[in-house]
Design an enzyme around this catalytic site. Structure first.
Site, PDB file in Angstrom:
ATOM      1  CG  ASP A  37      46.602  37.929  41.638  1.00  0.00           C
ATOM      2  OD1 ASP A  37      47.080  39.071  41.620  1.00  0.00           O
ATOM      3  OD2 ASP A  37      45.584  37.596  40.983  1.00  0.00           O
ATOM      4  CG  HIS A  60      43.558  40.288  39.562  1.00  0.00           C
ATOM      5  ND1 HIS A  60      44.671  39.539  39.268  1.00  0.00           N
ATOM      6  CD2 HIS A  60      43.320  41.066  38.476  1.00  0.00           C
ATOM      7  CE1 HIS A  60      45.092  39.862  38.054  1.00  0.00           C
ATOM      8  NE2 HIS A  60      44.291  40.782  37.557  1.00  0.00           N
TER       9      HIS A  60
END
EC number: 3.1.-.-
Length: 561
Positions: free
Chosen positions: A205, A377
């Protein structure tokens, strides 16, 4: 670090001992996440999401990955693994299953519940396989092991895919909150164990790769949220993603602590929160949640509304409140809490909403003026940590715009990775893992597929350009009566202009340009209506641009006289 080569063509045949990875979405954008893994003629899909349209894509509901790479190969698909239940990872599943309805859908309990509810609206009953962290299943030649990861939605999973050609660890969306609200942390022990075993390709990610340090813990928001509940003089309207269960839980806890009732607004919010509550992911004290109608009988200080629309999506409840066309009228004394991040590209739309609400007298609390949001994130510190723990042989940054992917690749190199083994690629680039090394070997079609008014793929880039022209430059319809024998106008054409702010008589001066275009066509023996219409459109466009610096959309109509 290897970068895309514009001259890449179709990829060669995959060697028998090779593993192919093609991202059909999610690289170079935040959304539309979808990766296709191939080994020995079989395909495994990881995630299938949507991208939300921006202002230059008028009339588009959502944007899908392009499935054309899979055409003719649907029978080879052994499953679609879903890492978590956000729209940008599951929103495309109904459209995927339209192509082949019995593709096994693999995911965690909450993810499958969200996707099944979505599929029900599309009248599709999926073939599902529920998994949890620690589970290991075979989907064709792909041996999949699932690992718990923490994200801004419960039940997120990373997946380790083992094949005879090598292993891939795909993080999904993740961060490393050490104090998550559900006490389910990203399983770094599993990451370390997989690293010891050997990870040939780490797909990780990138969304927050440019942000230094570590992502703030969700728990740190409680103070700011509590402050809003303690000090708000009237109603509180909270706007959040319809799937952000943890954030909604914090709001529920604050509402309960300050004796406020909560009502959900917006179809997806109502649906998802009921699912989360039924499955035990959302803990709701008895009597806290009421129907929206029941709020009319309560004093404003006892009311909390939770709605969708923190991204300024045109149809979402909040922007309708800001435009005054929602049953909930925002006004003096109301506090609006925007409890989520900005998706890149939506800043203007959200800013408009904040201004609209403020104008009506509401106080708007958002990430710019209070600590009411943290990202879902991993920031740079967490990503570097993962590279050091996993020590992968090759890295492919995923999930992010170009700057995010590049920053993530740089982090991998900073931990000592060989730059040749870090591939930063675009949607549609073909990455082959052969003999333990990755290489970009080709490119396949991976354009945007637009869903507009329920139809898939009918709207083209050209059509969107026309819509933008219509909205910015106006339109003029030209009706020309043409003698089929001579190819000449039998009378002056009619002009119908819209959105040009000028007198239609202005176009009378364009008649000589039309006559010249028709005369040229006649001299070349062209009498075909379509071709004549094209030439008239070109003549009027050029005239309008030259004389008036305008570029309206010209709609020509030729009628036989």
């Amino acid at each position: 670090m290897s970068h895309p080569h514009p001259e890449l063509g179709a990829p060669p045949a995959l060697p028998r001992n090779g593993l192919r990875v093609v991202a059909l979405g999610g690289l170079g954008e935040v959304g539309r996440n979808m990766a296709v893994l191939e080994h020995r003629g079989k395909l495994l899909i990881i995630d299938c999401g949507v991208l939300f349209p921006e202002e230059h894509q008028p009339g588009v509901d959502v944007i899908l990955p392009d499935f054309s790479y899979l055409q003719g190969r649907w029978q080879d698909v052994v499953g679609v693994v879903l890492t978590h239940g956000h729209e940008d990872h599951i929103g495309g599943v109904p459209y995927l299953l339209r192509e082949r309805g019995d593709i096994p859908v693999v995911g965690s309990r909450l993810t499958l519940a969200f996707v099944s509810a979505k599929l029900k609206e599309h009248r599709i009953k999926p073939k599902t396989t529920q998994v949890a962290e620690g589970d290991r299943i075979n989907q064709g030649p792909f041996d999949c092991e699932f690992v718990a990861v923490n994200h801004s939605i419960p039940d997120g999973l990373a997946v380790m895919v083992r094949t005879p050609a090598g292993s891939v660890l795909h993080t999904g969306d993740f961060k490393m909150d050490q104090f998550p609200l559900d006490d389910r942390i990203t399983d770094l022990r599993a990451f370390a164990r997989l690293g010891e075993e050997g990870v040939d390709l780490f797909m990780t990610d990138s969304t927050n790769a440019e942000v230094p340090g570590f992502t703030t813990a969700e728990k740190e928001l409680s103070t700011a949220i509590d402050t809003v509940f303690r000090t708000a003089p009237g109603r509180i309207v909270v706007s959040s993603f319809a799937s952000h269960v943890h954030r909604i839980q914090q709001v529920m806890d604050a509402a309960a602590a300050h004796q406020r009732k909560v009502a959900f607004v917006g179809r997806s919010m109502v649906r998802n929160m009921k699912i989360a509550q039924d499955l035990g992911y959302l803990n709701v004290p008895r009597g806290l949640v009421v129907d929206v109608k029941a709020l009319d009988n309560l004093p404003p200080t006892k009311v909390t509304l939770v709605s969708t629309g923190s991204q300024g999506e045109p149809m979402a409840a909040l922007s309708r409140m800001a435009n005054r066309d929602h049953q909930i009228r925002i006004g003096e004394g109301d506090t609006v809490l925007l409890a989520s991040s900005l998706i890149p590209g939506n800043e203007n739309a959200v800013s408009r909403i904040i201004n609209g609400l403020t104008r009506f007298g509401a106080k708007v609390v958002h990430q710019g003026n209070a600590k009411v949001h943290v990202s879902g994130h991993a920031s740079a510190g967490e990503l570097v940590y993962c590279y050091n723990i996993v020590q992968p042989r090759n890295v492919m940054p995923i999930h992010g715009e170009w700057r995010h992917l590049r920053a993530n690749g740089d982090l991998a190199i900073a931990t000592g990775m060989d730059p040749e083994r870090v591939v930063v690629v675009d949607d549609g680039m073909v990455v082959d893992l052969v003999d333990g090394r990755v290489k970009v070997t080709g490119k396949v079609r991976a354009g945007y597929v637009y869903v507009s008014a329920g139809s898939v793929g009918d709207v083209t880039e050209e059509e969107l350009r026309d819509r933008m022209t219509l909205s910015q430059q106006g339109t003029v319809t030209v009706v020309a009566l043409v003698d089929s024998d001579t190819g000449r106008l039998t009378e002056p054409p009619d002009f119908l202009a819209r959105g040009l702010g000028t007198d239609e008589k202005m176009f009378d001066a364009a008649v000589p340009a039309i006559e010249k275009a028709l005369a040229d066509a006649a001299s070349q023996g062209i009498g075909d209506h379509q071709e004549l219409e094209k030439r008239i459109a070109r003549a009027v466009s050029q005239w309008a641009n030259r004389k008036h610096r305008r570029n309206p959309l010209v709609i020509p109509v030729v009628i036989d006289a």
